[in-house]
Design a protein around this motif. Sequence first.
Motif, mmCIF file in Angstrom:
data_model
loop_
_atom_site.group_PDB
_atom_site.id
_atom_site.type_symbol
_atom_site.label_atom_id
_atom_site.label_comp_id
_atom_site.label_asym_id
_atom_site.label_seq_id
_atom_site.Cartn_x
_atom_site.Cartn_y
_atom_site.Cartn_z
ATOM 1 N N SER A 126 0.846 -1.213 0.000
ATOM 2 C CA SER A 126 0.000 0.000 0.000
ATOM 3 C C SER A 126 0.868 1.244 0.000
ATOM 4 O O SER A 126 0.626 2.186 -0.756
ATOM 5 N N LEU A 127 1.834 1.187 0.835
ATOM 6 C CA LEU A 127 2.736 2.331 0.944
ATOM 7 C C LEU A 127 3.480 2.577 -0.367
ATOM 8 O O LEU A 127 3.652 3.716 -0.812
ATOM 9 N N ALA A 128 3.836 1.475 -0.978
ATOM 10 C CA ALA A 128 4.598 1.596 -2.220
ATOM 11 C C ALA A 128 3.718 2.019 -3.394
ATOM 12 O O ALA A 128 4.134 2.760 -4.277
ATOM 13 N N SER A 129 2.440 1.554 -3.388
ATOM 14 C CA SER A 129 1.559 1.823 -4.544
ATOM 15 C C SER A 129 0.893 3.190 -4.473
ATOM 16 O O SER A 129 0.442 3.703 -5.486
ATOM 17 N N ALA A 130 0.825 3.789 -3.285
ATOM 18 C CA ALA A 130 0.107 5.070 -3.133
ATOM 19 C C ALA A 130 0.625 6.158 -4.071
ATOM 20 O O ALA A 130 -0.174 6.780 -4.789
ATOM 21 N N PRO A 131 1.934 6.390 -4.099
ATOM 22 C CA PRO A 131 2.386 7.428 -5.036
ATOM 23 C C PRO A 131 2.138 7.085 -6.496
ATOM 24 O O PRO A 131 1.847 7.971 -7.304
ATOM 25 N N VAL A 132 2.171 5.806 -6.802
ATOM 26 C CA VAL A 132 1.915 5.390 -8.194
ATOM 27 C C VAL A 132 0.473 5.696 -8.589
ATOM 28 O O VAL A 132 0.192 6.268 -9.646
ATOM 29 N N GLN A 189 -1.060 8.239 -11.278
ATOM 30 C CA GLN A 189 -1.966 7.752 -12.322
ATOM 31 C C GLN A 189 -3.239 8.589 -12.355
ATOM 32 O O GLN A 189 -3.721 8.994 -13.418
ATOM 33 N N ARG A 190 -3.779 8.900 -11.158
ATOM 34 C CA ARG A 190 -5.015 9.681 -11.079
ATOM 35 C C ARG A 190 -4.791 11.082 -11.660
ATOM 36 O O ARG A 190 -5.582 11.580 -12.434
ATOM 37 N N TRP A 191 -3.714 11.670 -11.243
ATOM 38 C CA TRP A 191 -3.374 13.024 -11.703
ATOM 39 C C TRP A 191 -3.305 13.062 -13.229
ATOM 40 O O TRP A 191 -3.902 13.918 -13.881
ATOM 41 N N LEU A 192 -2.621 12.062 -13.772
ATOM 42 C CA LEU A 192 -2.440 12.012 -15.219
ATOM 43 C C LEU A 192 -3.771 11.750 -15.933
ATOM 44 O O LEU A 192 -4.095 12.370 -16.955
ATOM 45 N N SER A 193 -4.544 10.829 -15.340
ATOM 46 C CA SER A 193 -5.822 10.456 -15.952
ATOM 47 C C SER A 193 -6.778 11.643 -16.011
ATOM 48 O O SER A 193 -7.440 11.877 -17.021
ATOM 49 N N ILE A 194 -6.857 12.394 -14.897
ATOM 50 C CA ILE A 194 -7.764 13.555 -14.865
ATOM 51 C C ILE A 194 -7.365 14.575 -15.941
ATOM 52 O O ILE A 194 -8.220 15.060 -16.691
#
Lengths: 165, 277
Positions: free
Chosen positions: B35-41, B45-50
């Motif tokens: 979880s800790l590792a995937s959060a920034p990913v 991804q969300r930032w880019l997708s929006i």
Amino acid sequence: MAVILGIPVMILVVIFQTSVFRSLVLLHGTADLVLLVIIAVAIRRHDTTSIAWALMAGLMVGFISGVPWFVFPLTYLGVAVLARFLSSQVWQTPVLAMFLTTLIGTVLSEGFQWITLRVQGVPLPMVESINLVLLPGLLLNLLLALPVYALVADLTRSVSLEEVT
Amino acid sequence: MIFVLKKFWKAGVLVLLGAGLLALALGGYLTPVFSLASAPVIATQRWLSIRFTAIYQMLNSPQELAALRQQVDILQNENARLQSQVVELQQQLKDTELLYELLRFARSRPEDTYVAAAVIGRDPSPFLHYVIIDKGSDDGLRRGMPVVTAQGLVGRIDAVIANAARVQLINDAGSAVNVKLASGAIEAMLTGSLTGDISLEMVPQDVTLKPGDVILTSALGGIYPENILVGQVVSVRRMETELFQTASVQPAVNFATLRAVLVVTDFNPVDITPLIP
């Protein structure tokens, strides 16, 4: 040209008067669109046009109405002459002349109708006639005086332009 | 053996380490780490997708917006057309109902002949209660003919030209109609007024009038046919000091909304004017 134009215009105004304005009643009084148009024309044009329009309208309304036929031609002629006199001699401001002539013209018109009908034997009580017919009719006429004047002013202006060109 | 261990011990450690991590992951012990590792990913991804969606919509929306606006315009036009059609049909329905009522009335009195006419105007004078109808002498109308509706008496023809006629309503101040009570008790006179109210006059003091009494035309005077409904007594005004009593009458016809009438063409009114002293 202006006199001939008066025929369709007055026919239209009389149709509006009998079919629309006569049904818009305040107490028992109604606006007299024909009278207002005649006054406005008489104020705008100081030639014989207003007299011709008044005569035509008077004959048309006299023909339609149950009031003796001579009442409306005489009334409208008198009002047209009065409007011309007031606008040229007394009130130089047309709108004030319009209001004043509407006031006097309505009283003259309805008063003459009332007297003629009374002479014919129609029982019309004076107080009721004033309170329920004359005063509400006067109010409606005064309310409509300005819009009618504006419309007629536009019309006469366009006719004048056509005559020039 | 030693040679093999020397050669592959690094690979063995790596395999054991991988197997251990796999076992820990399958056991759920590494979830917080993942979880800790995937959060920034995921955030990236969300930032880019929006941003991508926004740019995509910006690039494609003009076409869709134009198409939608066109569709809205079409639907609005269709809606306006349908609304206008509804109003027109409602008007036609009212006209049909009115004509049906008139027809039913005409059928109920087969002894009379009628001409149907539409009310097209009112007298320009506010002192008079007259209407103008769209039928005239070309249609067989003559001065004095009675005018009725399915509800009752309207008035009589006062003046005629080729294709129009003027009708004096019974509520006009100059109108006088000879009437009788439906019970047949009395005959009286019905008069109009400036205000359009109608009243019963010349009723003897000894006659008992009561609200609700039905009033019909009488043949007296020869102006109107007999037994046409005129109205109902609303209130009675009786003064001991006067010779006659009077009564307010509710007319059967609503004169304010009068739109179509029937002219009784086979009734010949009698002119009794020469007999009046």
